[in-house]
Design a protein around this motif. Structure first.
Motif, PDB file in Angstrom:
ATOM      1  N   UNK A   4      45.998  34.601  49.725  1.00 52.81           N
ATOM      2  CA  UNK A   4      44.654  34.579  49.843  1.00 52.81           C
ATOM      3  C   UNK A   4      43.636  35.933  49.679  1.00 52.81           C
ATOM      4  N   UNK A   5      42.640  35.752  49.294  1.00 54.89           N
ATOM      5  CA  UNK A   5      41.672  36.985  49.297  1.00 54.89           C
ATOM      6  C   UNK A   5      40.643  36.868  50.398  1.00 54.89           C
ATOM      7  N   UNK A   6      40.520  37.537  51.363  1.00 53.87           N
ATOM      8  CA  UNK A   6      39.604  37.359  52.640  1.00 53.87           C
ATOM      9  C   UNK A   6      38.540  38.566  52.166  1.00 53.87           C
ATOM     10  N   UNK A   7      37.221  37.977  51.856  1.00 57.42           N
ATOM     11  CA  UNK A   7      36.111  39.312  51.633  1.00 57.42           C
ATOM     12  C   UNK A   7      35.164  39.023  52.503  1.00 57.42           C
ATOM     13  N   UNK A   8      34.703  40.091  53.223  1.00 57.89           N
ATOM     14  CA  UNK A   8      33.647  40.363  54.296  1.00 57.89           C
ATOM     15  C   UNK A   8      33.450  41.480  54.688  1.00 57.89           C
ATOM     16  N   UNK A   9      32.072  41.844  54.662  1.00 55.66           N
ATOM     17  CA  UNK A   9      31.828  43.374  55.007  1.00 55.66           C
ATOM     18  C   UNK A   9      32.026  43.573  56.521  1.00 55.66           C
ATOM     19  N   UNK A  10      32.348  42.649  57.585  1.00 54.47           N
ATOM     20  CA  UNK A  10      32.633  42.486  58.554  1.00 54.47           C
ATOM     21  C   UNK A  10      33.947  42.470  58.892  1.00 54.47           C
ATOM     22  N   UNK A  42      41.752  41.861  40.055  1.00 48.73           N
ATOM     23  CA  UNK A  42      42.056  42.386  38.664  1.00 48.73           C
ATOM     24  C   UNK A  42      43.628  42.739  38.816  1.00 48.73           C
ATOM     25  N   UNK A  43      44.006  43.047  40.045  1.00 46.29           N
ATOM     26  CA  UNK A  43      45.482  43.559  39.806  1.00 46.29           C
ATOM     27  C   UNK A  43      46.492  42.571  40.325  1.00 46.29           C
ATOM     28  N   UNK A  44      46.181  41.293  40.767  1.00 42.70           N
ATOM     29  CA  UNK A  44      46.863  40.513  41.343  1.00 42.70           C
ATOM     30  C   UNK A  44      46.391  39.049  41.028  1.00 42.70           C
ATOM     31  N   UNK A  45      47.411  38.258  41.401  1.00 43.41           N
ATOM     32  CA  UNK A  45      46.710  36.861  41.229  1.00 43.41           C
ATOM     33  C   UNK A  45      46.481  36.160  42.785  1.00 43.41           C
ATOM     34  N   UNK A  46      45.642  35.462  43.027  1.00 44.19           N
ATOM     35  CA  UNK A  46      45.295  34.781  44.280  1.00 44.19           C
ATOM     36  C   UNK A  46      45.164  33.416  44.041  1.00 44.19           C
ATOM     37  N   UNK A  47      45.571  32.398  45.099  1.00 44.44           N
ATOM     38  CA  UNK A  47      45.559  31.074  44.946  1.00 44.44           C
ATOM     39  C   UNK A  47      44.191  30.689  45.572  1.00 44.44           C
ATOM     40  N   UNK A  48      43.423  31.400  46.229  1.00 48.35           N
ATOM     41  CA  UNK A  48      42.209  31.024  46.961  1.00 48.35           C
ATOM     42  C   UNK A  48      41.588  32.191  47.407  1.00 48.35           C
ATOM     43  N   UNK A  49      40.005  32.428  47.229  1.00 48.82           N
ATOM     44  CA  UNK A  49      39.302  33.344  47.420  1.00 48.82           C
ATOM     45  C   UNK A  49      38.271  32.842  48.557  1.00 48.82           C
ATOM     46  N   UNK A  50      38.182  33.432  49.742  1.00 50.50           N
ATOM     47  CA  UNK A  50      37.204  33.246  50.809  1.00 50.50           C
ATOM     48  C   UNK A  50      36.233  34.379  50.960  1.00 50.50           C
ATOM     49  N   UNK A  51      35.137  33.995  50.720  1.00 53.45           N
ATOM     50  CA  UNK A  51      33.875  35.128  50.605  1.00 53.45           C
ATOM     51  C   UNK A  51      32.833  34.940  51.445  1.00 53.45           C
TER      52      UNK A  51
END
Length: 120
Positions: A4-10, A42-51
């Motif tokens: 999973x990729x977790x995206x947040x500025x905090x 772009x560099x890897x494959x994620x199953x889910x993105x949380x943003x």
């Protein structure tokens, strides 16, 4: 378990999300804005993105649009985790390709249930 990729500025919010997901056995990478998330994706494959929606450099909805243009992310669930709750913003997210919308502050059990549901 999922990657999973977790995206947040905090940093504290990313930390809480990552802690919750790792506690359930998921592998978590973090990014602090939409552009950093795209570079990581772009560099890897994620199953889910949380943003998050509101971030510097590139906001979450723009990030969703860009990710959906990438062949490898067309079918990957992307959940928005944000303080934004107005219907217009939700519709904009859905139109961009967001799979779902969770409002902060998040409940860890609800987050895990939603993640489990979208991952099948």
């Amino acid at each position: 378990m999922a990657k999973i990729l977790a995206v947040d500025d905090s940093a504290s919010m990313r930390s809480m999300v990552a802690f919750t997901l790792r506690g359930a056995g998921h592998e978590v990478e973090e990014a602090d804005n939409g552009q950093a998330a795209l570079d990581t994706a772009r560099g890897q494959k994620f199953d889910l993105v949380l943003a998050d929606v509101n971030m510097p450099v590139m906001d979450g909805i723009s990030m969703v649009r860009e990710m959906r243009a990438m062949a490898e992310y067309r079918g990957v669930p992307i959940l928005m985790l944000t303080t934004e709750s107005n219907p217009e913003k939700k519709m904009e997210g859905k139109a961009a390709g967001a799979t779902g919308w969770l409002v902060k502050p998040f409940d860890p059990d609800q987050l895990l249930a939603t993640v489990g549901r979208v991952l099948g």
